[in-house]
Enzyme design. Structure first.
Site, PDB file in Angstrom:
ATOM      1  N   LYS A 266       0.836  -1.195   0.000  1.00  8.39           N
ATOM      2  CA  LYS A 266       0.000   0.000   0.000  1.00  8.39           C
ATOM      3  C   LYS A 266       0.874   1.249   0.000  1.00  8.39           C
ATOM      4  O   LYS A 266       1.933   1.297   0.623  1.00  8.39           O
ATOM      5  CB  LYS A 266      -0.922   0.013   1.216  1.00  8.39           C
ATOM      6  CG  LYS A 266      -1.961  -1.111   1.226  1.00  8.39           C
ATOM      7  CD  LYS A 266      -2.957  -0.956   0.090  1.00  8.39           C
ATOM      8  CE  LYS A 266      -4.051  -2.012   0.147  1.00  8.39           C
ATOM      9  NZ  LYS A 266      -4.969  -1.813   1.279  1.00  8.39           N
ATOM     10  N   GLN A 326      -0.846 -12.121  10.940  1.00 12.78           N
ATOM     11  CA  GLN A 326      -1.241 -12.091   9.538  1.00 12.78           C
ATOM     12  C   GLN A 326       0.038 -11.970   8.722  1.00 12.78           C
ATOM     13  O   GLN A 326       1.098 -11.666   9.263  1.00 12.78           O
ATOM     14  CB  GLN A 326      -2.150 -10.884   9.278  1.00 12.78           C
ATOM     15  CG  GLN A 326      -1.495  -9.558   9.648  1.00 12.78           C
ATOM     16  CD  GLN A 326      -2.495  -8.477   9.990  1.00 12.78           C
ATOM     17  OE1 GLN A 326      -3.590  -8.744  10.457  1.00 12.78           O
ATOM     18  NE2 GLN A 326      -2.104  -7.225   9.765  1.00 12.78           N
ATOM     19  N   ASP A 361      -2.689  -6.661   0.607  1.00 16.69           N
ATOM     20  CA  ASP A 361      -1.315  -6.865   1.072  1.00 16.69           C
ATOM     21  C   ASP A 361      -1.239  -7.743   2.314  1.00 16.69           C
ATOM     22  O   ASP A 361      -0.157  -7.955   2.863  1.00 16.69           O
ATOM     23  CB  ASP A 361      -0.650  -5.519   1.360  1.00 16.69           C
ATOM     24  CG  ASP A 361      -1.402  -4.684   2.392  1.00 16.69           C
ATOM     25  OD1 ASP A 361      -2.622  -4.892   2.563  1.00 16.69           O
ATOM     26  OD2 ASP A 361      -0.770  -3.821   3.039  1.00 16.69           O
ATOM     27  N   ASP A 396      -2.861  -7.295  17.850  1.00 16.87           N
ATOM     28  CA  ASP A 396      -3.700  -6.677  16.830  1.00 16.87           C
ATOM     29  C   ASP A 396      -4.865  -7.605  16.472  1.00 16.87           C
ATOM     30  O   ASP A 396      -4.666  -8.768  16.107  1.00 16.87           O
ATOM     31  CB  ASP A 396      -2.846  -6.400  15.585  1.00 16.87           C
ATOM     32  CG  ASP A 396      -3.575  -5.579  14.538  1.00 16.87           C
ATOM     33  OD1 ASP A 396      -3.833  -4.404  14.801  1.00 16.87           O
ATOM     34  OD2 ASP A 396      -3.853  -6.137  13.461  1.00 16.87           O
ATOM     35  N   ASN A 397      -6.077  -7.090  16.592  1.00 24.30           N
ATOM     36  CA  ASN A 397      -7.291  -7.811  16.169  1.00 24.30           C
ATOM     37  C   ASN A 397      -7.362  -9.255  16.678  1.00 24.30           C
ATOM     38  O   ASN A 397      -7.560 -10.189  15.894  1.00 24.30           O
ATOM     39  CB  ASN A 397      -7.392  -7.816  14.634  1.00 24.30           C
ATOM     40  CG  ASN A 397      -7.703  -6.459  14.064  1.00 24.30           C
ATOM     41  OD1 ASN A 397      -8.378  -5.649  14.695  1.00 24.30           O
ATOM     42  ND2 ASN A 397      -7.200  -6.181  12.876  1.00 24.30           N
ATOM     43  N   GLU A 425      -6.303  -5.675  21.485  1.00 27.54           N
ATOM     44  CA  GLU A 425      -6.826  -4.592  20.646  1.00 27.54           C
ATOM     45  C   GLU A 425      -8.036  -5.137  19.896  1.00 27.54           C
ATOM     46  O   GLU A 425      -7.973  -5.474  18.722  1.00 27.54           O
ATOM     47  CB  GLU A 425      -5.750  -4.085  19.669  1.00 27.54           C
ATOM     48  CG  GLU A 425      -6.157  -2.841  18.897  1.00 27.54           C
ATOM     49  CD  GLU A 425      -6.561  -3.123  17.444  1.00 27.54           C
ATOM     50  OE1 GLU A 425      -7.017  -2.183  16.777  1.00 27.54           O
ATOM     51  OE2 GLU A 425      -6.415  -4.273  16.994  1.00 27.54           O
ATOM     52  N   LYS A 535       0.982   4.708   9.128  1.00 28.81           N
ATOM     53  CA  LYS A 535       1.066   3.295   8.742  1.00 28.81           C
ATOM     54  C   LYS A 535       1.666   3.120   7.353  1.00 28.81           C
ATOM     55  O   LYS A 535       2.203   2.052   7.042  1.00 28.81           O
ATOM     56  CB  LYS A 535      -0.332   2.653   8.755  1.00 28.81           C
ATOM     57  CG  LYS A 535      -0.697   2.004  10.054  1.00 28.81           C
ATOM     58  CD  LYS A 535      -1.744   0.916   9.937  1.00 28.81           C
ATOM     59  CE  LYS A 535      -2.904   1.187   9.037  1.00 28.81           C
ATOM     60  NZ  LYS A 535      -3.933   0.125   9.153  1.00 28.81           N
ATOM     61  N   TYR A 536       1.553   4.146   6.519  1.00 22.50           N
ATOM     62  CA  TYR A 536       1.949   3.992   5.120  1.00 22.50           C
ATOM     63  C   TYR A 536       3.108   4.897   4.717  1.00 22.50           C
ATOM     64  O   TYR A 536       3.446   4.976   3.539  1.00 22.50           O
ATOM     65  CB  TYR A 536       0.739   4.271   4.211  1.00 22.50           C
ATOM     66  CG  TYR A 536      -0.478   3.478   4.607  1.00 22.50           C
ATOM     67  CD1 TYR A 536      -0.551   2.114   4.373  1.00 22.50           C
ATOM     68  CD2 TYR A 536      -1.545   4.102   5.261  1.00 22.50           C
ATOM     69  CE1 TYR A 536      -1.671   1.389   4.751  1.00 22.50           C
ATOM     70  CE2 TYR A 536      -2.663   3.380   5.644  1.00 22.50           C
ATOM     71  CZ  TYR A 536      -2.719   2.024   5.394  1.00 22.50           C
ATOM     72  OH  TYR A 536      -3.824   1.291   5.789  1.00 22.50           O
TER      73      TYR A 536
END
Length: 711
Positions: A266, A326, A361, A396-397, A425, A535-536
């Site tokens: 991304k 992930q 991604d 995360d998640n 989170e 983040k990007y």
């Protein structure tokens, strides 16, 4: 027929804190004041009482607490236990018949009415003979001091003294001193114990701490003359640590530091096409350089990471790491273990989606095709980072992975590294959030980020600090790298100050995302997210600007206050106080003197540093006239009053519940009472009563954080 335990001579039911009947342990930390409750009753009219017993990890009775009937007529009792070491503790509640309370009740009525006077005194004499010769049982007997023994013996002698009037003999046997002595070491009949219930005790940071989030690659990043970027490293990021520590934070939290994939990378603002030099999202984990246990080569080496951890510790900081289970399409697991992913009908691996959002991604993991293999691999990753010095993980998640996996993983880590803390989170449905907490997550992100109005905040503060607090410890974050709520988009500097005060005092654990000090509040159009999301892209910041805004100073003062006051390090001690203005919220936290840690040699009150975004030149308060000063016990009591309107001055009367503050008004008339209220934000001292007037101008001072009863 299902087997069951007989009810017992004195019924003890509805015990709490108990999680799913004891399937999972309730939670506490060292030094936490743990409320224990139960319904205890019996047949007839004899008095009953209850005792909470704390059982140490070795199975011995550690301490006990007298329980008070907090709902007369409903037989609901509450007491407070306080574990003093980490480990697998337990507790039980013992119900018992109270022969003294039964006799005292009947004797006062009958002797006052001239009925069975001699008989009641004789029964009192026989009762006190028992009390003096057989003071109590087990752990309770240890509370009988020599002074208490003398008080009770004197009461027995008074009952035996037939020369004295009956009323005087009764008064001597039911005096305040006698009741206090028996409160410390009662005579207990028909003692009936509940089942033991588990209580897992963690180190204090599992409940109370301040987190500061950074993207390591942004710290020290710079652009060359040709426009290309040079990433920050662990070495350059370590230069930021002293400033983070100076603001009083306990934890520096790093977003993922593993290699980032290039396939479907991304670009800026989550665009689908990355420009040359765009670093990609650190959540797209994995490349030919390695997977979750590897370190991005731009950040440095394993030795550099260990040096970063060492520098953090030298500055009084622990290191937390983001764990995102992930993979990017370039992760080594994609080729080595395709069975760990979902294969679609066309043979492709399913990427992450939250329709209409697509995350090409990122490949989610599948925990059903080879659960043992994947579990083992993830555990190896966690233990690798623990070996490198990480003591906390922000996950995360977690709600997108099976609960059975987390229960297993957290148990495995706890068995070998009970000091390691996991923050969930999971911004998701309440049932999932609560169950993640039940099965072992130490802390949880919360809905605080979206609770803005007085009613919303009051309800949510009461919820997280109530019975839920024995399972789900909240972590309040005004923003994250993914979330910029509308209140902060529109609230300016004062809005950031308001949310910082609420987060820091509303929850024992709170955190901020790097850049909060700079009031970064410009959203990407149409979403609750910052424009130019870090983040990007690389996002170096000019920290000198923070000094002009004052938020950094406010964060430092808030954390200093939190460290100095045990009341703000507890969760289940919050009281909401009514106000006359819907834009003003008030609440308090209190720890009774007997539950405070031993006094330290150094001064206990934090210096009154003045944050420009949180101070006011005038008190805006009226001092109650008349009456005498209240005589507070040496409890730690903090009252927080916040103006929720970041743009306008708001005034209000605050109706304080004096009993919740550990205070009582002279002769019960709270209108004539006053006490010292020291504002820890401004350094000012006021004379407050039960109904103080407050005036808060957000351009000068958004809140009062008041220490009660100290000059």
């Amino acid at each position: 027929m299902t087997a069951h335990t007989p009810i017992g001579r004195i019924p003890v039911i509805e015990v709490s804190p108990v999680v799913e009947g004891g399937r999972w342990p309730a939670k506490a930390v060292v030094g936490e004041v743990v409320p224990v409750e139960a319904t205890v009753f019996r047949e007839g009219h004899d008095a009953v009482a209850a005792t909470a017993i704390l059982v140490a990890p070795d199975g011995t009775d550690h301490s006990w607490a007298h329980m008070v009937d907090v709902a007369p007529g409903l037989d609901h009792f509450r007491g407070f236990l306080q574990p003093d070491a980490p480990g697998e503790w337990s507790f039980r509640v013992e119900g018992w018949s109270d022969p003294f309370a039964t006799w005292a009740h009947d004797a006062i009525i009958k002797i006052g009415a001239g009925i069975d006077v001699d008989l009641m005194l004789a029964e009192g004499e026989r009762l006190f003979a028992r009390i003096c010769t057989a003071p109590s049982d087990g752990i309770v007997a240890a509370r009988r001091s020599a002074r208490d023994a003398r008080v009770l013996t004197d009461a027995l002698l008074a009952l035996r003294d037939a020369r004295r009037p009956a009323e005087a003999r009764l008064a001597a046997a039911t005096s305040r001193e006698v009741r206090a002595a028996l409160g410390r070491a009662p005579l207990r009949d028909l003692v009936t114990a509940s089942a033991p219930y588990p209580l897992r005790v963690h180190r204090p940071l599992a409940l109370a701490g301040a987190w500061y989030e950074i993207f390591p690659r942004s710290e020290g990043a710079y652009r060359r003359k040709d426009g290309t970027w040079v990433s920050g490293t662990f070495t350059t990021a370590s230069k930021r640590l002293p400033a983070i520590a100076a603001m009083g934070f306990d934890v520096v939290y790093l977003t993922p530091v593993s290699p980032i994939g290039t396939t479907f990378r991304k670009g800026r603002n989550n665009t689908l096409d990355a420009a040359p030099g765009d670093p990609g999202s650190p959540y797209a984990i994995g490349s030919p350089d390695g997977g979750h246990d590897a370190i991005h080569p731009d950040l440095g080496t394993e030795e550099d990471f260990r040096a970063f951890v060492a520098t953090a510790r030298d500055n009084g900081l622990e290191v937390a790491l983001d764990i995102a289970l992930q993979c990017s399409p370039d992760h080594p697991w994609v080729k080595e273990h395709p069975e760990w992913f979902v294969i679609r009908a066309d043979g492709s691996i399913a990427y992450a989606e939250n329709p209409p959002k697509k995350y090409q991604d990122i490949y989610p993991l599948s925990f059903d095709t080879d659960p043992e293999g994947l579990r083992s691999a993830v555990l190896d990753v966690i233990r690798t980072w623990i070996d490198r010095g990480v003591t906390l993980f922000r996950v995360d998640n977690p709600h997108t992975k099976p609960l059975s996996f987390w229960e297993w993983l957290l148990a495995q880590v706890h068995a070998t590294n009970p000091e390691v803390i996991f923050l969930s989170e999971a911004f998701t449905k309440p049932a999932m959030m609560k169950t993640l907490a039940r099965i072992g997550f130490h802390q949880s992100y919360t809905y605080f980020t979206w609770r803005n109005t007085k009613q919303e905040l009051e309800e949510y503060l009461a919820e997280v600090s109530g019975p839920l607090g024995s399972v789900m410890r909240p972590s309040f974050w005004p923003t994250t790298h993914d979330i910029l709520p509308p209140y902060l988009q529109q609230g300016g500097v004062a809005g950031f100050a308001v949310r910082a005060v609420l987060a820091a005092t509303g929850s024992p654990t709170w955190g901020v995302y790097s850049g909060y000090e700079l009031v970064e509040n410009v959203p990407r159009p149409g979403v609750e997210e910052q424009i130019d999301n870090e983040k990007y892209e690389y996002k170096p910041r000019d920290w000198a600007v923070a000094d002009k805004l004052g938020i950094a100073r406010l964060l430092g003062v808030l954390n200093e206050i939190r460290r100095a006051h045990p009341a703000l390090q507890q969760l289940r001690n919050l009281t909401i106080h009514p106000t006359t203005n819907d834009q003003v919220i008030a609440f308090s936290r209190r720890v009774a003197a007997e539950h405070l840690p031993p006094a330290k040699p150094a001064a206990t009150r934090a210096p009154a540093r003045r944050a420009s975004a949180a101070r006011n030149g005038s008190s805006g308060l009226t001092i109650s006239a008349g009456g005498g000063p209240l005589r507070p016990r040496h409890d730690d009591v903090i009252v927080v009053v916040v103006n929720l309107d970041p743009w306008n001055t708001q005034e209000s009367i605050v109706h304080l519940d004096l009993s919740a503050l550990g205070l009582s008004a002279p002769a019960g008339d709270d209108s004539s009472a006053f006490y010292v209220a020291h504002d820890l934000l401004s350094g000012d001292t006021y004379g407050w009563g039960a109904h103080p007037f407050v005036r808060l101008d957000p351009r000068a001072q958004v809140a009062h954080v008041v220490q009660v009863g100290h000059a």
